[in-house]
Scaffold this motif. Structure first.
Motif, PDB file in Angstrom:
ATOM      1  N   ALA A  94      10.855  -1.850  -6.480  1.00  0.00           N
ATOM      2  CA  ALA A  94      11.301  -0.681  -5.716  1.00  0.00           C
ATOM      3  C   ALA A  94      10.772  -0.728  -4.283  1.00  0.00           C
ATOM      4  N   THR A  95       9.515  -1.127  -4.118  1.00  0.00           N
ATOM      5  CA  THR A  95       8.922  -1.216  -2.787  1.00  0.00           C
ATOM      6  C   THR A  95       9.618  -2.285  -1.954  1.00  0.00           C
ATOM      7  N   GLU A  96       9.870  -3.447  -2.575  1.00  0.00           N
ATOM      8  CA  GLU A  96      10.535  -4.533  -1.854  1.00  0.00           C
ATOM      9  C   GLU A  96      11.938  -4.153  -1.423  1.00  0.00           C
ATOM     10  N   GLN A  97      12.582  -3.312  -2.214  1.00  0.00           N
ATOM     11  CA  GLN A  97      13.940  -2.878  -1.891  1.00  0.00           C
ATOM     12  C   GLN A  97      13.972  -1.661  -0.981  1.00  0.00           C
ATOM     13  N   GLY A  98      12.800  -1.171  -0.576  1.00  0.00           N
ATOM     14  CA  GLY A  98      12.722  -0.023   0.313  1.00  0.00           C
ATOM     15  C   GLY A  98      13.015   1.304  -0.360  1.00  0.00           C
ATOM     16  N   ASN A  99      12.965   1.328  -1.670  1.00  0.00           N
ATOM     17  CA  ASN A  99      13.230   2.555  -2.430  1.00  0.00           C
ATOM     18  C   ASN A  99      11.899   3.278  -2.642  1.00  0.00           C
ATOM     19  N   GLU A 100      11.429   3.970  -1.598  1.00  0.00           N
ATOM     20  CA  GLU A 100      10.117   4.587  -1.654  1.00  0.00           C
ATOM     21  C   GLU A 100      10.051   5.739  -2.650  1.00  0.00           C
ATOM     22  N   ASN A 101      11.162   6.457  -2.838  1.00  0.00           N
ATOM     23  CA  ASN A 101      11.157   7.546  -3.818  1.00  0.00           C
ATOM     24  C   ASN A 101      10.877   7.022  -5.228  1.00  0.00           C
ATOM     25  N   GLU A 102      11.535   5.904  -5.572  1.00  0.00           N
ATOM     26  CA  GLU A 102      11.312   5.319  -6.891  1.00  0.00           C
ATOM     27  C   GLU A 102       9.903   4.748  -6.991  1.00  0.00           C
ATOM     28  N   ALA A 103       9.425   4.101  -5.913  1.00  0.00           N
ATOM     29  CA  ALA A 103       8.071   3.548  -5.923  1.00  0.00           C
ATOM     30  C   ALA A 103       7.033   4.650  -6.105  1.00  0.00           C
ATOM     31  N   GLN A 104       7.245   5.782  -5.452  1.00  0.00           N
ATOM     32  CA  GLN A 104       6.299   6.887  -5.577  1.00  0.00           C
ATOM     33  C   GLN A 104       6.349   7.494  -6.978  1.00  0.00           C
ATOM     34  N   ARG A 105       7.551   7.564  -7.556  1.00  0.00           N
ATOM     35  CA  ARG A 105       7.673   8.072  -8.923  1.00  0.00           C
ATOM     36  C   ARG A 105       6.881   7.196  -9.887  1.00  0.00           C
ATOM     37  N   ILE A 106       6.960   5.883  -9.691  1.00  0.00           N
ATOM     38  CA  ILE A 106       6.245   4.962 -10.567  1.00  0.00           C
ATOM     39  C   ILE A 106       4.740   5.055 -10.334  1.00  0.00           C
ATOM     40  N   GLY A 164       0.803  -1.230   0.000  1.00  0.00           N
ATOM     41  CA  GLY A 164       0.000   0.000   0.000  1.00  0.00           C
ATOM     42  C   GLY A 164       0.808   1.237   0.000  1.00  0.00           C
ATOM     43  N   ALA A 165       0.245   2.073  -0.724  1.00  0.00           N
ATOM     44  CA  ALA A 165       0.888   3.369  -0.975  1.00  0.00           C
ATOM     45  C   ALA A 165       0.872   4.261   0.251  1.00  0.00           C
ATOM     46  N   SER A 166       1.946   5.008   0.413  1.00  0.00           N
ATOM     47  CA  SER A 166       2.004   5.958   1.527  1.00  0.00           C
ATOM     48  C   SER A 166       1.356   7.268   1.154  1.00  0.00           C
ATOM     49  N   ALA A 167       1.120   7.490  -0.146  1.00  0.00           N
ATOM     50  CA  ALA A 167       0.467   8.703  -0.605  1.00  0.00           C
ATOM     51  C   ALA A 167      -0.805   8.324  -1.346  1.00  0.00           C
ATOM     52  N   VAL A 168      -1.777   9.226  -1.338  1.00  0.00           N
ATOM     53  CA  VAL A 168      -3.033   9.000  -2.027  1.00  0.00           C
ATOM     54  C   VAL A 168      -3.037   9.827  -3.302  1.00  0.00           C
ATOM     55  N   PHE A 169      -3.309   9.193  -4.428  1.00  0.00           N
ATOM     56  CA  PHE A 169      -3.287   9.882  -5.710  1.00  0.00           C
ATOM     57  C   PHE A 169      -4.699  10.040  -6.235  1.00  0.00           C
ATOM     58  N   SER A 170      -4.941  11.136  -6.900  1.00  0.00           N
ATOM     59  CA  SER A 170      -6.235  11.387  -7.531  1.00  0.00           C
ATOM     60  C   SER A 170      -6.179  10.868  -8.956  1.00  0.00           C
ATOM     61  N   LEU A 171      -6.949   9.826  -9.225  1.00  0.00           N
ATOM     62  CA  LEU A 171      -6.937   9.219 -10.550  1.00  0.00           C
ATOM     63  C   LEU A 171      -7.867   9.980 -11.484  1.00  0.00           C
ATOM     64  N   PRO A 172      -7.534  10.046 -12.768  1.00  0.00           N
ATOM     65  CA  PRO A 172      -8.358  10.789 -13.708  1.00  0.00           C
ATOM     66  C   PRO A 172      -9.744  10.196 -13.851  1.00  0.00           C
ATOM     67  N   ALA A 173     -10.728  11.062 -14.151  1.00  0.00           N
ATOM     68  CA  ALA A 173     -12.103  10.615 -14.326  1.00  0.00           C
ATOM     69  C   ALA A 173     -12.219   9.747 -15.570  1.00  0.00           C
ATOM     70  N   LEU A 174     -13.091   8.743 -15.505  1.00  0.00           N
ATOM     71  CA  LEU A 174     -13.292   7.866 -16.638  1.00  0.00           C
ATOM     72  C   LEU A 174     -14.067   8.580 -17.734  1.00  0.00           C
ATOM     73  N   ALA A 175     -13.800   8.210 -18.961  1.00  0.00           N
ATOM     74  CA  ALA A 175     -14.446   8.856 -20.099  1.00  0.00           C
ATOM     75  C   ALA A 175     -15.376   7.912 -20.833  1.00  0.00           C
ATOM     76  N   PHE A 176     -15.877   6.895 -20.145  1.00  0.00           N
ATOM     77  CA  PHE A 176     -16.757   5.948 -20.798  1.00  0.00           C
ATOM     78  C   PHE A 176     -18.034   6.649 -21.245  1.00  0.00           C
ATOM     79  N   PRO A 177     -18.638   6.189 -22.346  1.00  0.00           N
ATOM     80  CA  PRO A 177     -19.801   6.875 -22.896  1.00  0.00           C
ATOM     81  C   PRO A 177     -21.038   6.743 -22.012  1.00  0.00           C
ATOM     82  N   THR A 178     -21.973   7.656 -22.202  1.00  0.00           N
ATOM     83  CA  THR A 178     -23.224   7.647 -21.448  1.00  0.00           C
ATOM     84  C   THR A 178     -24.131   6.527 -21.939  1.00  0.00           C
ATOM     85  N   ASP A 179     -25.136   6.216 -21.116  1.00  0.00           N
ATOM     86  CA  ASP A 179     -26.115   5.202 -21.511  1.00  0.00           C
ATOM     87  C   ASP A 179     -26.815   5.602 -22.807  1.00  0.00           C
TER      88      ASP A 179
END
Length: 339
Positions: A306-318, A13-28
């Motif tokens: 990156a997470t397994e190796q404790g490289n949180e900066n790289e994990a967050q970049r990804i 689990g991520a230590s930061a919360v990211f805002s994911l883009p809104a979906l663009a699926f078509p309307t009914d």
């Protein structure tokens, strides 16, 4: 007996919360409008058994479907709005499992055709079809997970699932343009791979001469002997069975024959990762990304490393890259590395 439905291949689990883009699926409302160009394909075999598939109007008086839906059937027709329409001729690309039925005065509007060359990994897509002989076309939403070069175009793998009866239906982008024809899936209910043929093959087939509706002349590429199938199909059995040594050897062969194929290097890195060969896995996953910067699956594996190796900066970049590139992959990384 004709292959009346979706071809079930013996492979798959991520230590930061990211805002994911809104979906663009078509309307009914838009989906209902698109449904008016999606038809049910009916076939009868030599034993009198009835089968169902899906088709889509791709040009005036022309309906595209999968050849395995109608192959070797004694009769075939389509229905829409309670009316029956019988084809008068056929255009067939047996090798690619793509057929186009021709009609006389078909009162159905063609859907616009897109361009597979513009497709991107992580792109939102949806399919329309008649799974389980549903009374009306049903949508299935997902994302492009892979683009596999084959012949002069790409086979599209998505997470938009489909079931028996939906084969031959359209795969569409968020603008409602046809970008592919849903064709086959790997076996199993869960973690299946769903493949669609590129719309370029539809465009090419539309220019070919008509033939009489007849028995199938050639087996499709996916029905070839195992060792003759495309590598993207051959890797599915060891992948699903988690036979990482076998997957590594197959991926090495794939890399040797298609050195600039990013997917080949990804599967090699994946196999090495699961065999604790982190150094080579990282190198080959990075090579995959160098060949295709949209390859979210490779970013996901590098994020896990990156997470397994404790490289949180790289994990967050990804994580940040994946949040903009592939919502499903971003969520998978957060789930795998979360608390």
């Amino acid at each position: 007996m004709a292959k009346l439905f979706i071809a079930l291949l013996v492979f798959l689990g991520a230590s930061a919360v990211f805002s994911l883009p809104a979906l663009a699926f078509p309307t009914d409302e838009k989906i209902i409008k698109l449904n008016s160009s999606v038809v049910k394909v009916h076939v009868t075999d030599k034993n009198g058994d009835h089968g169902i598939g899906t088709g889509v109007v791709v040009s005036e008086n022309h309906v595209a479907t999968s050849c395995h839906v109608i192959a070797n059937a004694l009769s075939a027709h389509i229905t829409k709005g309670g009316r029956r329409y019988d084809p008068i001729a056929l255009k067939a690309d047996w090798h690619h499992d793509l057929c186009i039925l021709k009609f006389d005065d078909l009162p159905l509007k063609p859907l616009p055709l897109g361009d597979s060359a513009d497709l991107k990994y992580g792109q939102e897509v949806f399919s329309l079809g008649f799974p389980q002989n549903s009374p009306s076309p049903q949508p299935s939403f997902g994302y492009i997970k892979a683009l596999y070069p084959l012949d002069d175009s790409v086979v599209i793998r998505t997470s938009a699932g489909f079931r028996l009866g939906a084969s031959g239906g359209p795969l569409l982008d968020d603008e409602g343009e046809v970008i592919g024809i849903t064709t086959l899936k790997s076996p199993g209910r869960y973690n299946s791979f769903y493949y669609s043929l590129p719309v370029e093959w539809v465009k090419q087939l539309l220019t070919q001469p008509d033939i009489l509706i007849s028995a199938q002349k050639e087996a499709p590429f996916w029905d070839a002997p195992e060792e003759q199938r495309p590598f993207f199909m051959q890797i599915v059995p060891p992948l699903k069975e988690e036979m990482w040594g076998d997957l590594e050897q197959l991926a090495k062969t794939w890399c040797g024959k298609e050195n600039v194929n990013a997917e080949a290097w990804y599967y090699l890195g994946l196999a090495e990762y699961h065999q604790k060969n982190t150094k080579d896995a990282t190198e080959h996953l990075q090579k995959a990304i160098a060949l295709n910067k949209q390859l979210s699956s490779a970013y996901l594996q590098l994020g896990l490393i990156a997470t397994e190796q404790g490289n949180e900066n790289e994990a967050q970049r990804i994580r940040l890259i994946l949040s903009a590139l592939d919502i499903e992959a971003a969520e998978a990384l957060d789930k795998a590395t979360g608390p």
